[in-house]
Scaffold this motif. Structure first.
Motif, mmCIF file in Angstrom:
data_model
loop_
_atom_site.group_PDB
_atom_site.id
_atom_site.type_symbol
_atom_site.label_atom_id
_atom_site.label_comp_id
_atom_site.label_asym_id
_atom_site.label_seq_id
_atom_site.Cartn_x
_atom_site.Cartn_y
_atom_site.Cartn_z
ATOM 1 N N GLY A 126 0.954 -1.013 -0.203
ATOM 2 C CA GLY A 126 0.325 -0.330 0.014
ATOM 3 C C GLY A 126 0.733 1.207 0.026
ATOM 4 N N GLY A 127 1.953 1.604 0.318
ATOM 5 C CA GLY A 127 3.348 2.490 0.760
ATOM 6 C C GLY A 127 3.250 2.844 -0.616
ATOM 7 N N TRP A 128 3.811 1.635 -0.914
ATOM 8 C CA TRP A 128 4.694 1.137 -3.035
ATOM 9 C C TRP A 128 3.865 1.703 -3.707
ATOM 10 N N ALA A 129 2.247 1.146 -3.661
ATOM 11 C CA ALA A 129 1.783 1.487 -4.987
ATOM 12 C C ALA A 129 1.589 2.586 -5.244
ATOM 13 N N GLY A 130 1.694 3.435 -5.026
ATOM 14 C CA GLY A 130 1.954 5.120 -5.306
ATOM 15 C C GLY A 130 3.056 5.147 -6.598
ATOM 16 N N ASP A 131 4.405 4.595 -5.890
ATOM 17 C CA ASP A 131 5.160 4.724 -6.356
ATOM 18 C C ASP A 131 5.608 3.838 -8.129
ATOM 19 N N VAL A 132 5.011 2.607 -7.499
ATOM 20 C CA VAL A 132 5.361 1.522 -8.243
ATOM 21 C C VAL A 132 4.641 2.227 -10.126
ATOM 22 N N ALA A 133 2.359 2.918 -9.451
ATOM 23 C CA ALA A 133 2.199 3.621 -10.340
ATOM 24 C C ALA A 133 3.380 4.404 -11.148
ATOM 25 N N ALA A 147 3.187 9.479 -18.570
ATOM 26 C CA ALA A 147 2.006 10.888 -18.351
ATOM 27 C C ALA A 147 2.683 11.522 -17.025
ATOM 28 N N ASP A 148 4.260 12.004 -17.288
ATOM 29 C CA ASP A 148 4.729 13.125 -16.643
ATOM 30 C C ASP A 148 4.311 14.211 -17.189
ATOM 31 N N SER A 149 3.625 14.224 -18.844
ATOM 32 C CA SER A 149 3.615 16.407 -19.511
ATOM 33 C C SER A 149 2.313 15.964 -19.692
ATOM 34 N N TRP A 150 1.713 15.295 -18.548
ATOM 35 C CA TRP A 150 -0.581 15.489 -18.295
ATOM 36 C C TRP A 150 -1.134 16.317 -17.558
ATOM 37 N N SER A 151 -1.504 16.865 -17.643
ATOM 38 C CA SER A 151 -1.644 17.696 -16.753
ATOM 39 C C SER A 151 -2.438 17.225 -15.215
ATOM 40 N N SER A 152 -2.057 17.408 -14.372
ATOM 41 C CA SER A 152 -1.813 17.241 -13.158
ATOM 42 C C SER A 152 -3.471 16.337 -12.745
ATOM 43 N N LEU A 153 -4.046 16.951 -13.216
ATOM 44 C CA LEU A 153 -6.139 16.250 -12.823
ATOM 45 C C LEU A 153 -5.461 14.837 -13.517
ATOM 46 N N TRP A 154 -5.280 15.007 -15.022
ATOM 47 C CA TRP A 154 -4.956 13.147 -15.805
ATOM 48 C C TRP A 154 -4.507 12.215 -15.007
ATOM 49 N N GLN A 155 -3.378 13.244 -14.598
ATOM 50 C CA GLN A 155 -2.395 12.155 -14.396
ATOM 51 C C GLN A 155 -2.051 11.741 -13.135
ATOM 52 N N ASP A 156 -3.212 12.111 -11.818
ATOM 53 C CA ASP A 156 -3.187 11.684 -10.597
ATOM 54 C C ASP A 156 -4.137 11.410 -10.692
ATOM 55 N N LEU A 157 -4.888 10.820 -11.773
ATOM 56 C CA LEU A 157 -6.333 9.785 -11.580
ATOM 57 C C LEU A 157 -5.799 9.066 -12.150
ATOM 58 N N LEU A 158 -5.096 8.934 -13.238
ATOM 59 C CA LEU A 158 -4.313 7.727 -13.682
ATOM 60 C C LEU A 158 -3.609 7.168 -12.468
ATOM 61 N N ARG A 159 -2.515 6.965 -12.292
ATOM 62 C CA ARG A 159 -1.783 7.226 -11.033
ATOM 63 C C ARG A 159 -2.309 6.456 -9.411
ATOM 64 N N THR A 180 -5.668 5.526 -9.869
ATOM 65 C CA THR A 180 -6.268 4.474 -10.586
ATOM 66 C C THR A 180 -5.657 2.762 -10.583
ATOM 67 N N LEU A 181 -3.890 2.818 -11.068
ATOM 68 C CA LEU A 181 -3.179 2.168 -11.126
ATOM 69 C C LEU A 181 -2.895 1.580 -10.058
ATOM 70 N N ALA A 182 -2.424 2.894 -9.259
ATOM 71 C CA ALA A 182 -2.018 1.889 -7.812
ATOM 72 C C ALA A 182 -3.570 1.509 -7.164
ATOM 73 N N ALA A 183 -4.258 1.604 -6.992
ATOM 74 C CA ALA A 183 -5.502 1.315 -6.494
ATOM 75 C C ALA A 183 -5.227 -0.575 -7.029
ATOM 76 N N VAL A 184 -5.165 -0.199 -8.739
ATOM 77 C CA VAL A 184 -5.613 -1.624 -9.019
ATOM 78 C C VAL A 184 -3.936 -2.888 -8.448
ATOM 79 N N VAL A 185 -2.858 -2.283 -8.508
ATOM 80 C CA VAL A 185 -2.282 -2.565 -7.813
ATOM 81 C C VAL A 185 -1.902 -3.004 -6.311
ATOM 82 N N PHE A 186 -3.100 -2.402 -5.396
ATOM 83 C CA PHE A 186 -3.223 -2.843 -4.387
ATOM 84 C C PHE A 186 -4.350 -3.581 -4.281
#
Length: 301
Positions: free
Chosen positions: A40-47, A54-66, A68-74
């Motif tokens: 759970g602590g590393w899921a965000g880093d993994v995402a 997604a580094d060049s994306w806007s913060s909204l879409w970047q946060d949403l994608l990552r 969601t991916l962190a939640a899927v990993v967990f």
């Protein structure tokens, strides 16, 4: 399902062994809890590591994608822990469940003589058997995952088949301890349970549904092992050697041939024609007192 009830009843009568059988499940639960905590602590880093695009994306879409991916990993890690919890518990608890299975056999009678192998060898065999079960179950899982995309069938029939497959292989895992003590090879165990498919499913499917909750696994695992041992006893009964009859008991036959009675010595009669039957032999010069010899000239010397 009667074996499940009998197994839980057995550990209920033997509370010390119920607590003893919960030790492996508690160890596994603690290990999974620590692993999920770090996941759970590393899921965000993994995402973040998995989505450099997604580094060049806007913060909204970047946060949403990552996020969601962190939640899927967990959630994926959580699902994996649920699916593998029983297999890992059985692997960790091999020495514990061996003792529990032996105790069930002793209390129920007709305990087999287990193979004389060292502990490390038992752990290797248990790991190999668990891997065998996981590979086969994983193969069925891939097929069922693909069938899940079929409309209607994938949402109705496939989940039911998934529980049936999981229940069968869970029964195979739980009975492996008792059947291994009886010298039944791995493939022979598979054949035995396929021949009693209704019995295997009736035992395993309710456990799969209950074991979806890890805490239930901790509490119910000792009774499940005891019930699986009782099931294995009926699948492969041990033939007891017939006990030798006691004195005058059993089938009435004596242990050894009876010795014929010998006549008393007083009743014995000499053989006819024995010259020594009534007296000394005729002509015996020593029958009477011997005659003295000539006086010894040295007697008084």
């Amino acid at each position: 399902m009667g074996y499940l009830a009998k197994g839980q009843k057995w550990v209920g009568r033997h509370g010390r062994w119920w607590a003893f059988g919960m030790i492996p499940a508690l160890i596994t639960l603690a290990g999974y809890a620590v692993a999920l905590f770090f996941l759970g602590g590393w899921a965000g880093d993994v995402a973040e590591w998995a989505t450099p695009f997604a580094d060049s994306w806007s913060s909204l879409w970047q946060d949403l994608l990552r996020t969601t991916l962190a939640a899927v990993v967990f959630v994926g890690g959580l699902l994996l822990s649920v699916l593998t919890f029983t297999a890992v518990t059985l692997l960790v608890g091999q020495p514990f469940y061996e003792e529990l299975c032996e105790k069930v056999d002793e209390t129920e009678g007709g305990a087999p003589t287990p193979p004389d192998v060292p502990l490390w060898r038992e752990l290797v065999v248990a790991a190999r058997d668990s891997l065998f079960v996981l590979v086969r179950a994983g193969g069925f899982g891939v097929l069922l995952f693909g069938a899940g995309f079929i409309p209607v069938i994938g949402q109705t029939v496939v989940p039911v088949l998934g529980f049936l497959v999981s229940g069968f292989f869970l029964t195979l895992e739980l009975t492996s301890v008792g059947l291994q003590r009886r010298g039944v090879a791995r493939r022979e165990r598979l054949r035995l349970l396929r021949g009693r498919l209704g019995l295997a499913l009736g035992f395993g499917v309710p456990l799969v549904l209950a074991f979806l909750v890890p805490l239930v696994t901790v509490v119910a695992m000792p009774g499940a092992v005891a019930g699986a041992t009782l099931l294995a006893r009926d699948l492969v009964p041990v033939e007891e050697e017939p006990s030798s009859p006691e004195d005058g008991e059993g089938d009435g036959e004596p242990d050894a041939p009876a010795v014929p009675d010998l006549p008393e010595y007083g009743a014995q009669r000499p053989v006819d024609g024995n010259p020594y039957a009534d007296g000394p032999a005729g002509g015996n010069p020593y029958a009477a007192a011997p005659h003295p010899v000539e006086p010894n000239p040295y007697r008084g010397a």
